[in-house]
Design an enzyme around this catalytic site. Structure first.
Site, PDB file in Angstrom:
ATOM      1  N   GLY A  59     -41.414  14.343   4.849  1.00 23.91           N
ATOM      2  CA  GLY A  59     -40.336  14.853   4.006  1.00 23.91           C
ATOM      3  C   GLY A  59     -40.310  16.360   3.791  1.00 23.91           C
ATOM      4  N   GLN A  60     -41.206  17.090   4.494  1.00 26.78           N
ATOM      5  CA  GLN A  60     -41.188  18.549   4.329  1.00 26.78           C
ATOM      6  C   GLN A  60     -39.834  19.104   4.745  1.00 26.78           C
ATOM      7  OE1 GLN A  60     -43.704  16.843   5.620  1.00 26.78           O
ATOM      8  NE2 GLN A  60     -45.616  17.992   5.676  1.00 26.78           N
ATOM      9  N   LYS A  61     -39.490  20.198   4.129  1.00 25.05           N
ATOM     10  CA  LYS A  61     -38.171  20.785   4.352  1.00 25.05           C
ATOM     11  C   LYS A  61     -37.861  20.943   5.843  1.00 25.05           C
ATOM     12  CE  LYS A  61     -35.241  23.748   1.726  1.00 25.05           C
ATOM     13  NZ  LYS A  61     -35.101  23.599   0.335  1.00 25.05           N
ATOM     14  N   THR A  62     -38.844  21.402   6.602  1.00 22.20           N
ATOM     15  CA  THR A  62     -38.615  21.646   8.032  1.00 22.20           C
ATOM     16  C   THR A  62     -38.392  20.345   8.801  1.00 22.20           C
ATOM     17  OG1 THR A  62     -41.012  21.629   8.248  1.00 22.20           O
ATOM     18  CG2 THR A  62     -39.950  23.783   8.184  1.00 22.20           C
ATOM     19  N   LEU A  63     -38.809  19.217   8.218  1.00 23.74           N
ATOM     20  CA  LEU A  63     -38.691  17.941   8.940  1.00 23.74           C
ATOM     21  C   LEU A  63     -37.421  17.190   8.566  1.00 23.74           C
ATOM     22  CD1 LEU A  63     -42.361  16.603   8.539  1.00 23.74           C
ATOM     23  CD2 LEU A  63     -41.361  17.701  10.551  1.00 23.74           C
TER      24      LEU A  63
END
Ligand SMILES: Nc1nc2c(ncn2[C@@H]2O[C@H](COP(=O)(O)OP(=O)(O)O)[C@@H](O)[C@H]2O)c(=O)[nH]1
Ligand SMILES: [Mg+2]
Length: 181
Positions: free
Chosen positions: A67-71
């Site tokens: 769920g990281q922003k980049t993902l």
């Protein structure tokens, strides 16, 4: 056509469940807890993990996606054929409620997710002073949702509180839709 496909999968008693939420919400820990795996060693999910849970004669294929922003832009690769979306919220994270609301709103606007029901897990409720389900319901503006059937439950991946109840709702909701079609 879509409903026929759904039906046949339901007959096979297989459900595709997509577990999403901001990073650090506790998605992977929840899946581990349900699987009765050791929850003390969880590291951030970089790609995705699929776990199959046997629940009441149903096979729940749970997709746990990072769920990281980049993902987050990759989330859409997992939408196809999703029966239920489990949106995990970190109930201790008051600072990212609006971020969380925004991401959820975006998801609910996705055409490929229109048939999916939505379970919101207000996780980490073992932590004193965390947000109540009502606060999260308000923060995420759940009452405005008209496109999906939804349900919110407080839970904890540490104590296991309400995790089974959540799976129960997912399965029951899918069963109900089978009769509706
Ligand atoms: N106190 C508490 N901590 C939790 C709970 N669920 C997850 N955590 C912790 O939150 C952190 C992030 O968990 P993780 O499952 O990796 O989150 P993910 O990024 O959503 O997959 C870890 O340090 C977990 O130990 C919970 O219910 N209660
Ligand atoms: Mg994870």
């Amino acid at each position: 056509m879509l409903s026929i496909l759904r039906k046949s999968r339901l007959k096979d008693k297989e459900l595709r469940v997509l577990m999403l939420g901001l990073d650090n919400a506790g998605k992977t820990t929840i899946v581990k807890c349900i699987m009765k795996e050791d929850t003390s060693t969880v590291s951030p999910t970089l790609g995705f993990i699929i776990k199959t849970i046997d629940y009441n004669g149903y096979k729940l294929n749970i997709w746990d996606v990072g769920g990281q922003k980049t993902l987050r832009s990759y989330w859409r690769n997992y939408f196809e054929k999703t029966d239920a979306l489990i949106w995990v919220v970190d109930a201790t994270d008051r600072f990212r409620v609006s971020d969380c609301a925004e991401e959820l709103k975006g998801l609910l606007g996705e055409e490929k997710l229109l048939g999916a029901s939505l379970l919101v897990f207000a996780n980490k409720t073992d932590v004193p002073g965390c947000m109540t389900p009502d606060e999260i319901r308000e923060g995420l503006q759940l009452d405005d949702i008209k496109s999906h059937r939804w349900h919110i439950l407080p839970c904890s991946a540490m104590t296991g509180e309400n995790l089974v109840e959540g799976m129960d709702w997912v399965v029951k909701d899918a069963q109900q839709r089978l009769f509706l079609y």
